[in-house]
Each structure stands twice: as structure tokens, then as C-alpha cells.
Design an enzyme around this catalytic site. Structure first.
Site: not given
Ligand code: FAD
Length: 386
Positions: A131, A135-136, A244-245, A365
Site C-alpha cells: 500500500f 512518499e520521501p 489497519a489502525r 499509520e
Molecule cells: C517500518 C515502517 C513501515 C511503514 N509502512 C508503510 C506502508 O506500508 N505504507 C505507507 O504508505 N507508509 C508506511 N510507512 C510510513 C509511515 O506511515 C510514515 O512514516 C508516517 O506517516 C510519518 O511520516 P514521516 O515519517 O514522513 O514523518 P513526518 O510526517 O515528517 O513527521 C515527522 C515528525 O513531525 C511530526 N509532525 C508532522 N506533522 C505535524 C503536525 N501537523 N503537528 C505536529 N507534529 C507533526 C510527526 O508527528 C513526527 O513526529 C511506514 C513507516 C515505517 C517506519
């Protein structure tokens, strides 16, 4: 297990629910527990083999109806997640991503043809799904996603990239979310389509018994019927995340329970100063506080599961569960580690592995902060993030 059931919750489950839980527990004891510490250490997992085993038991897309899916209740699915995550969060992630994200997206938003093409083989574990939402450069804020899908005649052409995608390195099909001129849409993308590449993300210090990848989409040409016709806008992928959550709310309970069971056994047999660790008041205070949090998390999971089965579960209620249960499970895992002393950092015991895994569960999630904001919005009527 019995000592930890402080509130006698077991009889709140139906006979059938207890049976499902026990069958999954036995499978996990047999096929996962003896090996998972090695998988974790080596950063590999026989995901296809496990998927077929889980498929035989009906655990993949377990809460969906038809197309080879088991049609179980939300509570039964939650209990399965609990038992899987009691072994390892990565193994539960394999099942969650397959069933609640990839299969659910196709089941809920796909055409009849897409459902027939993918769901039966995904239910048996012959086909693996992933799923792709994150994105990066766009994680918590998927509305700003950069992956584009543009029309070219009847075809769609997808360009962009997805990051941190569970199961991607071995997936047969990816549900990819992309921006179109009409807003966000979903696509069932066979991973062998020219222009699709998946690279495994290495050096994870968490969820090491789970495969995670980056997907690059380089002018990927898809026929019109690859689009999920019913998925209109960002609410479609967000609804998959809610599914999923709910599994995570239960899964976190399993990881916490395993930590506490391990720690109780350790503290009653390890002696220092001439008595078991469990005989010290400071240890008992830790154990009591953790057991209270565990049972509260179990109650919350069960309540949310019953709401889901009654068709009354709201996304912000799932956020309450995910926020609380993952946060408390992580706190329990870390506290258990202190009671195990030096053995707490050893892979011979599951506790630090669970804690490290739960760091990912806390983030994926929807991070804890995002769930706080969802609950905050519910309380105040004001959105602080969108
Ligand atoms: C092992 C693993 C498996 C994963 N599997 C999937 C998958 O199958 N499919 C998929 O699509 N994704 C997947 N993910 C991605 C995951 O859903 C994202 O890492 C997550 O949504 C957070 O995004 P980010 O890492 O870019 O952090 P960011 O969005 O950059 O956030 C970094 C920090 O800033 C905080 N932050 C961001 N915005 C705000 C705000 N408005 N107010 C306050 N704080 C904020 C966040 O809470 C966090 O603490 C996976 C991640 C991991 C680690």
C-alpha cells in the site's frame, strides 16, 4: 496469561472468539516464535512462506467477505492481530498490510474484475500486496503527495515515488495513491509493470522481521481498468488506514502482554539479595502499574472492536485506541527491559525487540502527534493540521 487477566476479561469473549485466538496463538508458537529472534537479528523474514501459512488459516483479509476471505468479525480479527504481534510487530505488519490496507482497498474501492483478479490469491497468500501512500517528502501530510497519474488516451501514466512501504520488496501488486487532475485516485499496480522498481530499505533498527521498500514509478503505463473506480479523493486511503489502525490497537496489546509475561516469569525466578526480583516493592510497583495499563488497553481494544462489529466505530475513536495502546505498549516494553537488567538488551528475550518494533508502530499509520491532533479536533471542533 491468567495472572495478567486482572479483570477477568476472558469470559467477555465468545467461545468462537477464544477459539480463533487460541488457534492463531498455536500457529504463532509453532511457526514464528522459535525463529523470530533470528529473523530480527538477520533482518530477513520468510514472508511468502508465512503468508501462505497465514492464508491457510484464513488470516489474510480475515474481516472481509467473499472472494476467498474468511468474513470474520472485527473482534476476531483484532484477536488474531494481538496474537501475531505478541510474537513480533513485523509479522503482524505483514498481515495488516496485506489484509487491512492492500486487500481492503481493492475490496472496498475496486471493480468486480479487480476483486476477482487479486483478492482470492491474496487471501491464500499466493499474491502479496502493499500500500503506497507515504512518499520521501510527504508522510503525515499525504494531501500534498507528489506522485502524479495523468491520462494518455485511455491509459494512465504514473510518475513519482513511494517510501517506507511494507511488503514492497516482495509484492505482486501495489495499491498506489496518486494525484490526478480530479484529485487523489488509487491504482492497483502489478509490480512487474515496466517502469516500477522496488528497492529494499536496509539498516532499519526496528521492524527488522518485516520487509520495507521504496517504490519508484517511472512513467508507468497502466490500462484504464487499473484505477480503483470507487476511490475518490484522499478519504479513500484514509479509510483504509482506519481499518489497519484498528488492528494495531489490538496488536500493541499483544506486544505489551508478551513483554509483561516474559518479565513476570523472569522476576519471579531471578534472585538478587537473596530473594526474587519480584519480591522487591519497587519491582512490584512497576509490575502493578504495567498490568493496570495492559488491562486498560485490552478493554479499549475490546470496546472498539465491539463498536466496529456494530458498525458504529468512528475514525477518531480508532485514534484514541492507537494513541493510547501503542504509547502504553512502548512504555511497558521499556519498563520491562529495566527489570530484565542486562538480559533486557539481549535478543534471547523478546522485550527490547518489541520496544524497538513499537517505535515504528508509534510512527506508522499516523504518528502519535497526528492522532493527538485528530482527538484534539474532535474535542474542539478545530483542525490544527489540515
Ligand atoms: C517500518 C515502517 C513501515 C511503514 N509502512 C508503510 C506502508 O506500508 N505504507 C505507507 O504508505 N507508509 C508506511 N510507512 C510510513 C509511515 O506511515 C510514515 O512514516 C508516517 O506517516 C510519518 O511520516 P514521516 O515519517 O514522513 O514523518 P513526518 O510526517 O515528517 O513527521 C515527522 C515528525 O513531525 C511530526 N509532525 C508532522 N506533522 C505535524 C503536525 N501537523 N503537528 C505536529 N507534529 C507533526 C510527526 O508527528 C513526527 O513526529 C511506514 C513507516 C515505517 C517506519
Amino acid at each position: 496469561m491468567t495472572a495478567l487477566d486482572l479483570l477477568d476479561l476472558d469470559p467477555s469473549l465468545t467461545e468462537e472468539e477464544r477459539q480463533i485466538r487460541d488457534v492463531v496463538r498455536r500457529l504463532v508458537d509453532d511457526r514464528v516464535r522459535p525463529y523470530v529472534a533470528d529473523w530480527y537479528e538477520e533482518g530477513r523474514v520468510p514472508a511468502r512462506e508465512l503468508a501462505r501459512e497465514f492464508g491457510k488459516l484464513g488470516l489474510l483479509g480475515m474481516h472481509l467477505d467473499g472472494y476467498g476471505c474468511a468474513g470474520a468479525s472485527a473482534v476476531a480479527y483484532g484477536l488474531a492481530c494481538q496474537e501475531l504481534e505478541a510474537a513480533d510487530s513485523g509479522v503482524r505488519s505483514l498481515v495488516s498490510v496485506q489484509g487491512s490496507l492492500a486487500m481492503y482497498a481493492i475490496w472496498r474501492y475496486g471493480s468486480e474484475e479487480q476483486k476477482r483478479r487479486w483478492l482470492p490469491s491474496m487471501a491464500t497468500g499466493e499474491s502479496i500486496g502493499c500500500f503506497g501512500l507515504t512518499e520521501p517528502d510527504h508522510g503525515s501530510d499525504p494531501a500534498s503527495m507528489a506522485t502524479r497519474a495523468r491520462r494518455d488516451g485511455d491509459d494512465w501514466v504514473l510518475t513519482g515515488g513511494k517510501m517506507w512501504i511494507t511488503n514492497a520488496p516482495i509484492a505482486d501488486v501495489a495499491v498506489i495513491w496518486a494525484r490526478t487532475d480530479d484529485g487523489v485516485r488509487g491504482f492497483a499496480v502489478p509490480m512487474d509493470t515496466p517502469g516500477v522498481t522496488a528497492r529494499e530499505i536496509r539498516r532499519k533498527m526496528s521492524l527488522r522481521a518485516s520487509l520495507t521498500g521504496e517504490i519508484v514509478l517511472d512513467d508507468v503505463r497502466l490500462p484504464a481498468d487499473a484505477q480503483l473506480p470507487e476511490a475518490i479523493g484522499l478519504k479513500a486511503p484514509l479509510s483504509c488506514l482506519t481499518e489497519a489502525r484498528h488492528g494495531i490497537v489490538w496488536g500493541a496489546v499483544g506486544a505489551a502482554r508478551d513483554c509483561l509475561e516474559t518479565t513476570l516469569a523472569y522476576a519471579t525466578t531471578r534472585t538478587q539479595f537473596g530473594r526474587p526480583l519480584a519480591g522487591f516493592q519497587l519491582t512490584q510497583a512497576k509490575l502493578a502499574d504495567m498490568a493496570v495499563e495492559l488491562v486498560k488497553a485490552q478493554l479499549l481494544a475490546l470496546h472498539l472492536g465491539r463498536l466496529a462489529d456494530a458498525g458504529r466505530l468512528r475514525p477518531d475513536q480508532v485514534s484514541v485506541g492507537k494513541l493510547n495502546n501503542v504509547r502504553e505498549a512502548l512504555a511497558i516494553a521499556r519498563q520491562c527491559r529495566t527489570i530484565l537488567g542486562a538480559n533486557g538488551v539481549s535478543g534471547e528475550y523478546p522485550v527490547l525487540r518489541h520496544a524497538n518494533n513499537l517505535e515504528s508502530v508509534l510512527t506508522y499509520e499516523g504518528t502519535s502527534e497526528i492522532h493527538q491532533l485528530i482527538v484534539g479536533q474532535r474535542l474542539t471542533g478545530l483542525s490544527a493540521f489540515a
